[in-house]
Motif scaffolding. Structure first.
Motif, PDB file in Angstrom:
ATOM      1  N   LEU A 127      -3.644 -25.823  -1.276  1.00 30.20           N
ATOM      2  CA  LEU A 127      -3.219 -25.087  -0.080  1.00 30.20           C
ATOM      3  C   LEU A 127      -2.229 -23.977  -0.436  1.00 30.20           C
ATOM      4  O   LEU A 127      -2.291 -22.879   0.121  1.00 30.20           O
ATOM      5  CB  LEU A 127      -2.607 -26.044   0.940  1.00 30.20           C
ATOM      6  CG  LEU A 127      -3.560 -27.080   1.543  1.00 30.20           C
ATOM      7  CD1 LEU A 127      -2.824 -27.953   2.551  1.00 30.20           C
ATOM      8  CD2 LEU A 127      -4.767 -26.427   2.187  1.00 30.20           C
ATOM      9  N   HIS A 128      -1.323 -24.255  -1.359  1.00 26.49           N
ATOM     10  CA  HIS A 128      -0.380 -23.223  -1.795  1.00 26.49           C
ATOM     11  C   HIS A 128      -1.128 -22.104  -2.521  1.00 26.49           C
ATOM     12  O   HIS A 128      -0.824 -20.919  -2.342  1.00 26.49           O
ATOM     13  CB  HIS A 128       0.695 -23.813  -2.703  1.00 26.49           C
ATOM     14  CG  HIS A 128       1.755 -24.562  -1.961  1.00 26.49           C
ATOM     15  ND1 HIS A 128       2.631 -23.951  -1.088  1.00 26.49           N
ATOM     16  CD2 HIS A 128       2.078 -25.888  -1.948  1.00 26.49           C
ATOM     17  CE1 HIS A 128       3.455 -24.856  -0.572  1.00 26.49           C
ATOM     18  NE2 HIS A 128       3.129 -26.042  -1.077  1.00 26.49           N
ATOM     19  N   ARG A 129      -2.128 -22.479  -3.322  1.00 27.33           N
ATOM     20  CA  ARG A 129      -2.912 -21.485  -4.061  1.00 27.33           C
ATOM     21  C   ARG A 129      -3.693 -20.584  -3.116  1.00 27.33           C
ATOM     22  O   ARG A 129      -3.926 -19.408  -3.404  1.00 27.33           O
ATOM     23  CB  ARG A 129      -3.857 -22.207  -5.024  1.00 27.33           C
ATOM     24  CG  ARG A 129      -4.371 -21.337  -6.147  1.00 27.33           C
ATOM     25  CD  ARG A 129      -5.113 -22.131  -7.207  1.00 27.33           C
ATOM     26  NE  ARG A 129      -5.415 -21.287  -8.335  1.00 27.33           N
ATOM     27  CZ  ARG A 129      -4.688 -21.187  -9.433  1.00 27.33           C
ATOM     28  NH1 ARG A 129      -3.584 -21.900  -9.536  1.00 27.33           N
ATOM     29  NH2 ARG A 129      -5.023 -20.375 -10.410  1.00 27.33           N
ATOM     30  N   LEU A 130      -4.095 -21.153  -1.974  1.00 31.58           N
ATOM     31  CA  LEU A 130      -4.858 -20.400  -0.978  1.00 31.58           C
ATOM     32  C   LEU A 130      -3.956 -19.614  -0.026  1.00 31.58           C
ATOM     33  O   LEU A 130      -4.468 -18.907   0.854  1.00 31.58           O
ATOM     34  CB  LEU A 130      -5.734 -21.364  -0.156  1.00 31.58           C
ATOM     35  CG  LEU A 130      -6.869 -22.053  -0.906  1.00 31.58           C
ATOM     36  CD1 LEU A 130      -7.474 -23.154  -0.042  1.00 31.58           C
ATOM     37  CD2 LEU A 130      -7.938 -21.042  -1.317  1.00 31.58           C
ATOM     38  N   SER A 131      -2.650 -19.739  -0.180  1.00 30.73           N
ATOM     39  CA  SER A 131      -1.682 -19.068   0.708  1.00 30.73           C
ATOM     40  C   SER A 131      -1.932 -19.421   2.167  1.00 30.73           C
ATOM     41  O   SER A 131      -1.927 -18.548   3.056  1.00 30.73           O
ATOM     42  CB  SER A 131      -1.742 -17.542   0.517  1.00 30.73           C
ATOM     43  OG  SER A 131      -1.438 -17.190  -0.809  1.00 30.73           O
ATOM     44  N   VAL A 132      -2.128 -20.713   2.415  1.00 33.76           N
ATOM     45  CA  VAL A 132      -2.371 -21.183   3.781  1.00 33.76           C
ATOM     46  C   VAL A 132      -1.091 -21.012   4.604  1.00 33.76           C
ATOM     47  O   VAL A 132       0.007 -21.320   4.123  1.00 33.76           O
ATOM     48  CB  VAL A 132      -2.812 -22.670   3.761  1.00 33.76           C
ATOM     49  CG1 VAL A 132      -2.902 -23.230   5.179  1.00 33.76           C
ATOM     50  CG2 VAL A 132      -4.145 -22.803   3.046  1.00 33.76           C
ATOM     51  N   PRO A 133      -1.203 -20.511   5.834  1.00 31.33           N
ATOM     52  CA  PRO A 133      -0.011 -20.346   6.681  1.00 31.33           C
ATOM     53  C   PRO A 133       0.740 -21.658   6.858  1.00 31.33           C
ATOM     54  O   PRO A 133       0.134 -22.739   6.900  1.00 31.33           O
ATOM     55  CB  PRO A 133      -0.586 -19.865   8.020  1.00 31.33           C
ATOM     56  CG  PRO A 133      -1.910 -19.282   7.682  1.00 31.33           C
ATOM     57  CD  PRO A 133      -2.426 -20.059   6.511  1.00 31.33           C
ATOM     58  N   HIS A 134       2.050 -21.566   6.965  1.00 29.67           N
ATOM     59  CA  HIS A 134       2.903 -22.750   7.046  1.00 29.67           C
ATOM     60  C   HIS A 134       2.484 -23.687   8.175  1.00 29.67           C
ATOM     61  O   HIS A 134       2.443 -24.916   7.992  1.00 29.67           O
ATOM     62  CB  HIS A 134       4.363 -22.324   7.233  1.00 29.67           C
ATOM     63  CG  HIS A 134       5.307 -23.470   7.392  1.00 29.67           C
ATOM     64  ND1 HIS A 134       5.696 -24.271   6.325  1.00 29.67           N
ATOM     65  CD2 HIS A 134       5.932 -23.971   8.499  1.00 29.67           C
ATOM     66  CE1 HIS A 134       6.521 -25.213   6.768  1.00 29.67           C
ATOM     67  NE2 HIS A 134       6.679 -25.048   8.076  1.00 29.67           N
TER      68      HIS A 134
END
Length: 295
Positions: A267-274
């Motif tokens: 999820l961090h790698r995909l830059s998923v919104p907080h």
């Protein structure tokens, strides 16, 4: 350029039509290529390749051109844009592609179709970014090939918006009215064939490199390179309207299995919104559920 206003009865008819029509590219691509011609002495191949890879249709045009002008002694397929430009040379490349039709001109009378095609192009770019990142993580032998294959996976959808705007609008409208309707079913109801069926016929007609064709063929989904391309496309489609699509957890589970990576790291790698993080961390998902995408 002509438009398709009524569905054809055979795949051969579609192949013949698209074979006779020049493929349009984005107006931005045409302007940038013109600027590059004026600054030719200071332009390098990587800069030109980056522009080409920002436009799926331009990428397709370059690969078709390279294959059509393939020399008899050339026994290796050209599967990346940078290699294609190196083979042609920057000056000949810029001359060859100096006067191109544009998507914007092709469907200027169909503003909703222009919005539709730009959305698909954006989705294709996002899929290419995903696939490239995952290929790097997987230490793939040729990351650029994966990038090109992922970018091209949406070209038939782009072609349909560009040459059959009214029919393509019917496909999307039927899906808007019935959220459970699969893309392939909606496409067959309107065009008599699915976009994937048409795409496989077209890439063969264009004689694209077999390696790229295989990576766009979901029937070879057990191949990790094919799975990378297909999952990137699937996630790009499902996240087109945000991160709350019900199919996303299955996509994530399949990507985790492919990359051997945990959910939080992914999820961090995909830059998923907080705000989407916590629901997706709790969502689970079945790896097999995202294969093949075909939605």
């Amino acid at each position: 350029m002509a438009l398709i206003n009524q569905a054809f009865d055979t795949l051969d008819a579609y192949v013949a039509f698209f074979g006779n029509e020049p493929i349009p590219v984005l107006k931005h691509t045409v302007k940038e290529l013109q600027t590059m011609r004026e600054q030719e002495e200071s332009i390098n191949g990587r800069t030109v390749a980056a522009l080409v890879l920002s436009d799926p249709m331009m990428t397709l045009k370059v690969l078709i051109h390279i294959e059509a002008h393939r020399k008899a002694r050339q026994n290796h397929d050209i599967t990346t844009i940078e290699r294609a430009i190196m083979m042609m040379g920057i000056s000949p490349f810029l001359r060859e592609f100096s006067d191109l039709p544009t998507v914007e001109s092709q469907i200027e009378a169909h503003p909703r179709a222009l919005v539709g095609v730009l959305k698909v192009i954006g989705r294709a770019r996002r899929a290419a970014r995903y696939a490239r990142d995952w290929a790097i993580l997987r230490h793939d032998l040729d990351v650029d090939e994966i990038t090109v294959a992922a970018l091209l996976l949406e070209v038939t959808d782009i072609l349909c918006w560009s040459f059959a705007p009214s029919l393509t609008l019917q496909v999307y409208e039927s899906q808007r009215l019935d959220r459970s309707l699969r893309s392939s079913s909606a496409q067959r109801a309107v065009f008599n064939f699915s976009a994937r069926e048409l795409q496989l016929a077209l890439v063969r007609q264009w004689h694209l490199p077999e390696l790229l064709i295989s990576m766009m063929d979901e029937r070879q989904i057990q191949n990790p390179r094919v799975r990378t391309v297909q999952l990137a496309n699937s996630l790009a489609r499902h996240t087109a309207q945000g991160w709350d699509n019900a199919a996303i957890p299955d996509d994530l589970a399949a990507i985790e299995a492919l990359l051997h990576i945990g959910r939080e790291s992914l999820l961090h790698r995909l830059s998923v919104p907080h705000e989407a993080m916590e629901p997706l961390l709790q969502a689970g998902g079945r790896p097999e559920g995202a294969l093949p995408p075909g939605v």
